[in-house]
Design a protein around this motif. Structure first.
Motif, PDB file in Angstrom:
ATOM      1  N   GLN A  94       1.018  -1.217   0.107  1.00  0.00           N
ATOM      2  CA  GLN A  94      -0.234   0.069  -0.112  1.00  0.00           C
ATOM      3  C   GLN A  94       1.102   1.179  -0.208  1.00  0.00           C
ATOM      4  N   ARG A  95       2.033   1.322   0.712  1.00  0.00           N
ATOM      5  CA  ARG A  95       2.915   2.438   0.799  1.00  0.00           C
ATOM      6  C   ARG A  95       3.517   2.857  -0.423  1.00  0.00           C
ATOM      7  N   ARG A  96       3.837   1.447  -1.267  1.00  0.00           N
ATOM      8  CA  ARG A  96       4.556   1.792  -2.639  1.00  0.00           C
ATOM      9  C   ARG A  96       3.555   2.225  -3.695  1.00  0.00           C
ATOM     10  N   LEU A  97       2.259   1.986  -3.559  1.00  0.00           N
ATOM     11  CA  LEU A  97       1.179   2.315  -4.195  1.00  0.00           C
ATOM     12  C   LEU A  97       1.109   3.796  -4.062  1.00  0.00           C
ATOM     13  N   LEU A  98       1.023   4.140  -2.884  1.00  0.00           N
ATOM     14  CA  LEU A  98       0.503   5.555  -2.431  1.00  0.00           C
ATOM     15  C   LEU A  98       1.896   6.574  -3.013  1.00  0.00           C
ATOM     16  N   GLU A  99       3.214   5.969  -2.943  1.00  0.00           N
ATOM     17  CA  GLU A  99       4.519   6.803  -3.200  1.00  0.00           C
ATOM     18  C   GLU A  99       4.273   6.921  -4.796  1.00  0.00           C
ATOM     19  N   ARG A 100       3.825   5.890  -5.419  1.00  0.00           N
ATOM     20  CA  ARG A 100       3.889   6.078  -6.929  1.00  0.00           C
ATOM     21  C   ARG A 100       2.558   7.053  -7.207  1.00  0.00           C
ATOM     22  N   ARG A 101       1.738   6.941  -6.582  1.00  0.00           N
ATOM     23  CA  ARG A 101       0.540   7.952  -6.972  1.00  0.00           C
ATOM     24  C   ARG A 101       0.981   9.301  -6.641  1.00  0.00           C
ATOM     25  N   ARG A 102       1.641   9.641  -5.559  1.00  0.00           N
ATOM     26  CA  ARG A 102       2.396  10.819  -5.142  1.00  0.00           C
ATOM     27  C   ARG A 102       3.164  11.332  -6.268  1.00  0.00           C
ATOM     28  N   ALA A 103       4.108  10.366  -6.782  1.00  0.00           N
ATOM     29  CA  ALA A 103       5.298  10.652  -7.833  1.00  0.00           C
ATOM     30  C   ALA A 103       4.201  11.057  -9.099  1.00  0.00           C
ATOM     31  N   PHE A 104       3.232  10.449  -9.149  1.00  0.00           N
ATOM     32  CA  PHE A 104       2.618  10.581 -10.676  1.00  0.00           C
ATOM     33  C   PHE A 104       1.689  11.800 -10.502  1.00  0.00           C
ATOM     34  N   MET A 105       1.163  12.215  -9.379  1.00  0.00           N
ATOM     35  CA  MET A 105       0.543  13.347  -9.130  1.00  0.00           C
ATOM     36  C   MET A 105       1.486  14.406  -9.008  1.00  0.00           C
ATOM     37  N   GLN A 106       2.676  14.535  -8.555  1.00  0.00           N
ATOM     38  CA  GLN A 106       3.720  15.667  -8.747  1.00  0.00           C
ATOM     39  C   GLN A 106       4.084  15.892 -10.158  1.00  0.00           C
ATOM     40  N   MET A 107       4.293  14.614 -10.922  1.00  0.00           N
ATOM     41  CA  MET A 107       4.743  14.914 -12.125  1.00  0.00           C
ATOM     42  C   MET A 107       3.703  15.527 -12.965  1.00  0.00           C
TER      43      MET A 107
END
Length: 542
Positions: free
Chosen positions: A516-529
């Motif tokens: 769940q943490r990795r998925l959340l980090e990916r979503r944050r990175a995608f949002m920042q991008m």
């Protein structure tokens, strides 16, 4: 010459026989401070039989209780009478219905006074100072009168206990039978009678509290009397508590409770039945014989008088009995009862055993006294119980579970409920059938209760050391006694399985959290991008 030899041989045989009889005879001291008539019903036939067999018996009893027995030397202690009279005249008696610790303190004081009154009595003191006195056996009630155990050490005598009531954990301990149990309290007030897990836990706490009372309240008060009159140290009292040769208990496995006993716990339930029953007078006999629909016998025992029953309960009984077609024999000190119906026969002192043995008696209503319950079982008569105090609740509960009785609460009694219960007991054949089955089982023994009591009493005379009949706790490790080794093995296995499951669940949970943490980090990175791209587009457009 031959005739002379024959007479000489006969004389020698007679002499040897006489010598053997004298050798078997013993000096026995019985201490029975009862102030109620019912316990003496068990003691009296035993004492008479011992005297008949040639033993010399001395008895210490209250004044007027247990009439003089031929061949017995009686030492009366009038102080015991005064103690009970003073107690009944004060409000302290009501404290017995309070908390267990308040009850315990009052009981300890009563027992202290009883032991002190007996050992301080002039007649008993003269007996103790008489150097010619000797006793081979001390028989006494196996209760919390520990100071009296000093008599066994003083005379170097065997110690035999008698329990006129049901057995309890304290008697188990004195007999060397300390089986872990939650079923036999000393005082059953507040004790749960069902077998649920919660009730068993409550009862374990209840009996543990009783054991603390015995150790912290009862025994110290008895130790003071013990030291005052005998001068022995506390260690000697502890040793005497383990010196009981046998204990005669007024119960039998056929009465609805099977238990594990060591060999020196002797069940002699029904011992008082060895005495002949009182006969019925002609008027009562005719009343019972002519009862076309049967007879109900109602008695609250020798110790409970009708005048002490609540007025509403007396009126409920009268109303109920008037509705029945059966005749009723009512043991009642009021010979002229008001509002008494024609089907009621009032008698001050009823020949209870003779009535219960009559074929027309179909139901016995009683308070649950142990002697009454035993007599009903012996005669095979169903019961309806009104327990009032102490062991009566447990006595009736056992026969109720056995299927030959029903029990009603005297505090919640009305004519309709009472009438319905009586009719159920009379009309449902299962109660009568079960009562007959219990009677057969109760009577089917290799020896009568009296013969059993006599044989084991004389066994204790022949065998001073009966340690082979007791459980030696020092030889049984704590782990083995409570089967902790089995519990420990099971506990280790259970802990391993539980630990493995817990570890696996934790790993799965941790893995899930990491995912769940990795998925959340990916979503944050995608949002920042996306945000950066939008900012770049805005800058380009401007």
């Amino acid at each position: 010459m031959r005739l002379g030899c024959a007479w000489l041989a006969l004389g020698l045989l007679l002499h040897l026989n006489l010598h053997l009889d004298v050798g078997l005879a013993a000096n026995i001291l019985g201490v029975f401070p009862y102030r109620l008539p019912s316990p003496f019903q068990m003691v009296r036939p035993l004492v008479k039989a011992l005297v008949k067999r040639g033993h010399s018996v001395t008895m210490i009893t209250p004044l007027g209780y247990l009439p003089d027995i031929e061949g017995v030397r009686h030492i009366r202690v009038p102080e015991l009478n005064k103690l009970m009279d003073d107690l009944m005249e004060t409000d302290k008696f009501l404290d017995l219905l309070g908390s267990k610790w308040r009850e315990g303190r009052l009981t300890a004081k009563i027992l202290y006074n009883v032991s002190h009154a007996i050992l301080g009595n002039d007649g008993v003191q003269r007996m103790l100072r008489d150097k010619s006195e000797r006793f081979d056996m001390i028989i006494l009630e196996a209760s919390h009168l520990d100071a009296l155990y000093g008599l066994a050490e003083f005379y170097n005598a065997s110690l035999v206990g008698v329990s006129c009531l049901n057995i309890n954990w304290n008697i188990d301990y004195l007999a060397g039978n300390p089986a872990p149990s939650v079923y036999e309290p000393v005082s059953p007030i507040g004790f749960a009678l069902d077998y649920s897990l919660l009730s068993r836990w409550h009862n374990w706490i209840y009996i543990t509290e009783e054991k603390l009372l015995e150790r912290l309240v009862f025994r110290p008060s008895q130790l003071r009397v013990f030291k005052k009159f005998f001068g022995y140290p506390a260690q000697k009292l502890n040793e005497l508590r383990e010196r009981f040769s046998i204990i005669l208990v007024n119960s039998h496995f056929s009465m609805g409770r099977v238990r594990a006993n060591v060999p020196n716990i002797i069940e002699v339930g029904g011992l008082h039945l060895s005495e002949p029953p009182d006969p019925c007078d002609k008027e009562l006999q005719k009343f019972v014989d002519e009862a076309k629909h049967g007879v109900i016998y109602f008695s609250m025992g020798l110790d409970v008088m009708v005048k002490y029953l609540p007025i509403n309960m007396q009126q409920t009984l009268l109303q109920t009995f008037a509705r029945l077609k059966q005749r009723v024999v009512w043991k009642n000190e009021f010979s002229m009862m008001p509002n008494k119906s024609e089907n009621i026969y009032v008698i001050d002192r009823a020949p209870q055993r003779q009535l219960l043995a009559h074929p027309n008696v179909r139901l016995f209503i009683n308070h649950g006294g142990l002697q009454s319950v035993i007599e009903a079982i012996d005669s095979g008569v169903p019961m309806l119980g009104f327990p009032l105090f102490f062991d009566q609740f447990n006595n009736l509960h056992r026969v109720q579970l056995a299927g030959m009785a029903e029990v009603l609460d005297t505090n919640d009694l009305n004519a309709d409920t009472l009438t319905e219960t009586i009719r159920e007991l009379l009309e449902n054949p299962s109660y009568s059938e079960r009562a007959k089955e219990m009677s057969i089982s109760f009577r089917d023994r290799p020896m009568s209760p009296l013969d059993t009591a006599i044989w084991w009493t004389e066994y204790a005379l022949r065998n001073r050391d009966t340690n082979h009949m007791r459980l030696n706790m020092e030889e049984i490790p704590l782990m083995r006694y409570y089967r902790l080794d089995t519990l420990l093995t099971f506990g280790i296995r259970f802990a391993c399985v539980l630990g493995s499951i817990t570890f696996l669940c934790c790993r799965l949970y941790q893995k899930h959290r990491n995912r769940q943490r990795r998925l959340l980090e990916r979503r944050r990175a995608f949002m920042q991008m996306q945000i950066r791209m939008m900012m770049l587009e805005c800058e380009t457009a401007s």
